[in-house]
Write an enzyme that holds these catalytic residues in place. Structure first.
Site, PDB file in Angstrom:
ATOM      1  N   LYS A   1      87.744 -10.365 -22.313  1.00 47.48           N
ATOM      2  CA  LYS A   1      87.019  -9.191 -22.823  1.00 47.48           C
ATOM      3  C   LYS A   1      87.250  -7.973 -21.919  1.00 47.48           C
ATOM      4  CE  LYS A   1      82.817 -10.479 -20.336  1.00 47.48           C
ATOM      5  NZ  LYS A   1      81.552 -11.248 -20.412  1.00 47.48           N
TER       6      LYS A   1
ATOM      7  N   ARG B   1      69.079 -12.406 -24.047  1.00 42.56           N
ATOM      8  CA  ARG B   1      69.943 -11.351 -24.543  1.00 42.56           C
ATOM      9  C   ARG B   1      70.345 -11.693 -25.976  1.00 42.56           C
ATOM     10  NH1 ARG B   1      75.416 -10.103 -21.279  1.00 42.56           N
ATOM     11  NH2 ARG B   1      75.920 -12.189 -22.007  1.00 42.56           N
TER      12      ARG B   1
ATOM     13  N   TYR C   1      85.731  18.788  -1.633  1.00 44.49           N
ATOM     14  CA  TYR C   1      84.486  19.361  -2.155  1.00 44.49           C
ATOM     15  C   TYR C   1      83.306  19.046  -1.245  1.00 44.49           C
ATOM     16  CZ  TYR C   1      86.958  19.753  -6.645  1.00 44.49           C
ATOM     17  OH  TYR C   1      87.828  20.046  -7.645  1.00 44.49           O
TER      18      TYR C   1
ATOM     19  N   MET D   1      88.340  13.957  -8.875  1.00 46.26           N
ATOM     20  CA  MET D   1      88.622  13.311 -10.153  1.00 46.26           C
ATOM     21  C   MET D   1      90.020  12.683 -10.149  1.00 46.26           C
ATOM     22  SD  MET D   1      88.603  14.928 -13.988  1.00 46.26           S
ATOM     23  CE  MET D   1      86.881  15.398 -14.043  1.00 46.26           C
TER      24      MET D   1
HETATM   25  C1  LIG Z   1      81.685 -12.301 -19.504  1.00 47.89           C
HETATM   26  C2  LIG Z   1      81.198 -13.649 -19.821  1.00 47.89           C
HETATM   27  C3  LIG Z   1      81.594 -14.757 -19.064  1.00 47.89           C
HETATM   28  C4  LIG Z   1      82.408 -14.649 -17.790  1.00 47.89           C
HETATM   29  O1  LIG Z   1      81.607 -14.290 -16.714  1.00 47.89           O
HETATM   30  P1  LIG Z   1      82.225 -14.284 -15.223  1.00 47.89           P
HETATM   31  O2  LIG Z   1      81.070 -13.974 -14.356  1.00 47.89           O
HETATM   32  O3  LIG Z   1      83.246 -13.201 -15.209  1.00 47.89           O
HETATM   33  O4  LIG Z   1      82.815 -15.619 -15.038  1.00 47.89           O
HETATM   34  C5  LIG Z   1      81.198 -16.012 -19.500  1.00 47.89           C
HETATM   35  N1  LIG Z   1      80.428 -16.167 -20.607  1.00 47.89           N
HETATM   36  C6  LIG Z   1      80.013 -15.114 -21.329  1.00 47.89           C
HETATM   37  C7  LIG Z   1      79.161 -15.343 -22.531  1.00 47.89           C
HETATM   38  C8  LIG Z   1      80.364 -13.829 -20.969  1.00 47.89           C
HETATM   39  O5  LIG Z   1      79.926 -12.784 -21.679  1.00 47.89           O
END
Ligand SMILES: *Cc1c(COP(=O)(O)O)cnc(C)c1O
Length: 367
Positions: free
Chosen positions: A35, A133, A263, A311
């Protein structure tokens, strides 16, 4: 035109990290989390490499991410970890994705599509064991499972949950995690007692992988550890960062004693010195909170960052050393002092955030 700031991603380190993770697994399946553009490493390249290196499944957050990798040749299961909208149910079916549901809202939408175009869909049920969640409450899981199975074109491919504090070492957090594990086990037993046997149970993220052996079930979800950050100082396996954020000096300038830099005039030279300007800034993911509080490595030596981070640039004090324009600069990566974890610690976040913040302007190079 060459952009000098690049994220060099070492795919053989990825392969080695996967191998080392596998040594813990004893045949348990490995899901690679890709992801958020594979934690900034580039979702397409990392997904394809993961499949080539034998990952059993991939995990994404959104349907859009899933489609992108499916269209770029991924053929292993793609699990959409986060709830998707009802209107995206068609795409989930069409691209042969594996959704995770918390309630029954999308079921009729999947069913409509599958009735129209044929095929079947295997989905996951998410159990909320305490993160609060997503996920069905434990007491609602059996009913939800029965509802899924009441559609003849839907099946339960797997079941999962996610931990709220598996990375924490405090007693109350350990107790919280233990409780989450117990709740999940109870849910599985209850389903079994009702003749619903589910194959792919998984709960472990990177932190649980290292700290809680009894969280593995049928598959583990490797995120940050895959990218070389074990999340814990007492990791039982070795992994290496696979990304080096590098740039090249663009200018070397003389600074006189008493002159300030950047800056806000937050740093003043107490002697004559030379500075190197490096074209990477907060737009590229280098937090402004690191102003006057980071180092970089040039020709094997560490040099301090002076003044505010801009930046598009940072300014490095190179003293009297013979640093020239176009010398290579390591911003962070596979280096004990300069990595996503040490950077995260300095700005009060986690290495995940440092990595995903690497900006779109930084070209990803795969070696
Ligand atoms: C992002 C995520 C993970 C991975 O988490 P890490 O801490 O990067 O290992 C695992 N399960 C779910 C549902 C996630 O959203």
């Amino acid at each position: 035109m060459l952009n000098f700031t690049v994220a060099e991603v070492n795919l053989s380190n990825l392969e080695n990290n996967m191998k080392n993770i596998r040594t813990l697994l004893n045949g348990v399946k490995l899901l690679n989390i890709v992801k958020a553009d594979a934690y900034g490493h580039g979702i397409v390249a990392i997904s394809n490499a993961s499949e080539r290196f034998g990952a059993d499944a991939l995990g994404v957050a959104t349907v859009e991410e899933a489609i992108k990798i499916r269209e770029n040749g991924v053929s292993i299961p793609i699990i959409v970890l986060f709830q998707h909208y009802k209107k995206d149910s068609d795409l989930v079916c069409r691209y042969n994705l594996t959704p995770i549901i918390s309630n029954d809202e999308c079921l009729p939408y999947y069913n409509d599509y599958l009735n129209k175009y044929g095929g079947k869909l295997g989905l996951y049920i998410k159990v909320d064991t305490g993160l609060n969640r997503m996920g069905a409450k434990p007491e609602d899981v059996l009913d939800l499972a029965k509802k899924v199975l009441s559609y003849n074109n839907l099946s339960i491919e797997g079941i999962n949950t996610h931990y709220a504090g598996a990375d924490m070492t405090e007693d109350h957090a350990k107790e919280f995690t233990r409780n989450q594990i117990n709740i999940f086990n109870e849910v599985l037993s209850n389903l079994k007692a009702n003749n619903i046997n589910i194959n792919n149970a998984h709960t472990a993220n990177s932190a649980a992988l290292i700290s809680y052996k009894d969280t593995y079930f049928d598959m583990i979800r490797a995120g940050i550890i895959l990218y070389g950050y074990p999340y814990s100082d007492v990791s039982s396996i070795e992994v290496k960062p696979i990304l080096n954020l590098k740039s090249r000096v663009i200018l070397v300038r003389n600074i006189k004693k008493g002159e300030s830099i950047s800056y806000g005039m937050t740093w003043t030279a107490n002697k004559d010195t030379k500075v190197a300007v490096v074209p990477v800034g907060y737009a590229d993911g280098i937090s402004r909170k690191l102003s006057n509080n980071w180092e970089v490595k040039i020709n094997g030596k560490y040099y301090p960052l002076r003044g505010k981070i801009c930046m598009d640039s940072i300014i490095i004090d190179v003293g009297n050393d013979n640093i020239k324009s176009e010398d290579e600069v390591l911003i962070f990566g596979d280096d004990e002092r300069l990595n996503a974890k040490t950077m995260a610690d300095k700005v009060g976040t986690i290495s995940h955030e440092v990595l995903v913040n690497i900006g779109y302007r930084v070209k990803r190079l795969y070696i």
